[in-house]
Design an enzyme around this catalytic site. Structure first.
Site, PDB file in Angstrom:
ATOM      1  N   ASP A   1       0.821  -1.214   0.000  1.00 16.84           N
ATOM      2  CA  ASP A   1       0.000   0.000   0.000  1.00 16.84           C
ATOM      3  C   ASP A   1       0.855   1.264   0.000  1.00 16.84           C
ATOM      4  O   ASP A   1       1.973   1.245   0.519  1.00 16.84           O
ATOM      5  CB  ASP A   1      -0.856   0.083   1.277  1.00 16.84           C
TER       6      ASP A   1
HETATM    7  N1  URA Z   1      -1.126  -5.677   4.415  1.00 12.29           N
HETATM    8  C1  URA Z   1      -1.576  -4.402   4.433  1.00 12.29           C
HETATM    9  O1  URA Z   1      -2.490  -4.059   5.163  1.00 12.29           O
HETATM   10  N2  URA Z   1      -0.942  -3.515   3.630  1.00 12.29           N
HETATM   11  C2  URA Z   1       0.103  -3.828   2.846  1.00 12.29           C
HETATM   12  O2  URA Z   1       0.646  -2.963   2.154  1.00 12.29           O
HETATM   13  C3  URA Z   1       0.533  -5.161   2.844  1.00 12.29           C
HETATM   14  C4  URA Z   1      -0.100  -6.071   3.637  1.00 12.29           C
END
Ligand code: URA
Length: 261
Positions: free
Chosen positions: A106
């Site tokens: 993310d």
């Molecule tokens: N889990 C999440 O919540 N975000 C990420 O970027 C990767 C795994």
């Protein structure tokens, strides 16, 4: 290795487009074994012959692999109108065509992302059946509860009813809000949603490892490392969670340098 056309080899192993390659050939900027070659249709063996373009040697391996330490705000894409993209973390001279992030992290997470133009490896790494583990260091808004590990190992149910695969979760010794989690699948916002399902909130999420490869602490936010083929094999050979945990805990304070970046 089979002989390949010089112009194709240049287009595959440099950042230049096919039309740039034609121009560079015309200009005499391409040397094969020290001799300028202007004919792009010449067939060469890049494993045996030395090809340079404007004085820079072409890489001899067929694929390239980088790991980057993604800073906050970057997106795992090759193009984006609003956000900086992870591929831009690789200097232009090394940014071969077709480079893409193998997997997602993310925008508000940081840490290890693999960049390659090797579609086969990306497929093997991401194939749901393989369950290549991914390791994340996280900071919680509230203290870690003793039953989290058992609940994550049993397979948590997210708020939309999705049942997660069993995950390993362990608090970082002597820290009540930090933990290491290992996932064997990659669902949207999974770590954040798993912790929310247990009534907590993730404030910081930093990916520290993929398969058998951990992000070296020497790579600071925004930094990158080109992998050797030996490292690439490690990606598909994970270690037990306990030994990864030990290595992360031993380096724990160094990982926190990335916080807030
Ligand atoms: N889990 C999440 O919540 N975000 C990420 O970027 C990767 C795994």
């Amino acid at each position: 290795m089979a002989l390949i056309r010089l112009d194709k080899c240049l287009a595959d192993r440099t950042p230049h487009s096919r039309s740039d390659v034609k121009r560079l050939l015309r200009e005499g900027a391409v040397l094969v074994d020290g001799v300028p070659v202007r004919d792009g249709s010449l067939r060469i063996d890049p494993d045996v012959q030395t090809v340079t373009c404007r004085g820079t040697a072409l890489r001899s391996d067929a694929h390239v692999y980088f790991i980057v330490n993604k800073p906050l705000g970057y997106v795992c894409a090759t193009e984006d109108r609003q956000h900086p993209v992870v591929t831009a973390l690789i200097p232009e001279a090394q940014r071969v065509r077709g480079l893409f992030p193998a997997g997602r992290l993310d925008a508000d997470s940081t840490g290890m992302v693999l960049l390659t133009e090797d579609g086969d490896l990306a497929h093997r790494l991401l194939a749901p059946k393989r369950h290549v583990p991914k390791y994340y260091l996280l900071r919680l808004a509230r203290p870690y509860e003793p039953d989290y590990a058992r609940r994550a190992a049993a397979g948590l149910t997210l708020s939309d009813g999705t049942v997660c695969r069993p995950a390993e979760l362990s608090p970082i010794e002597a820290e009540d809000r930090y933990a290491l989690i290992c996932l064997h699948e990659g669902r949207y916002h999974q770590v954040r949603r798993m912790m929310a399902a247990m009534g907590n909130h993730v404030e910081m999420l930093h990916r520290v490892g993929i398969g058998g490869l951990l992000l070296p602490v020497s790579i600071k936010a925004g930094g990158f490392l080109e992998l050797f083929h030996k490292d690439v094999e490690n990606l598909l050979n994970p270690e037990p969670f306990s030994s990864v945990y030990e290595r992360i805990v031993n380096n724990f304070p160094s990982y926190l340098i990335n916080e807030g970046q």
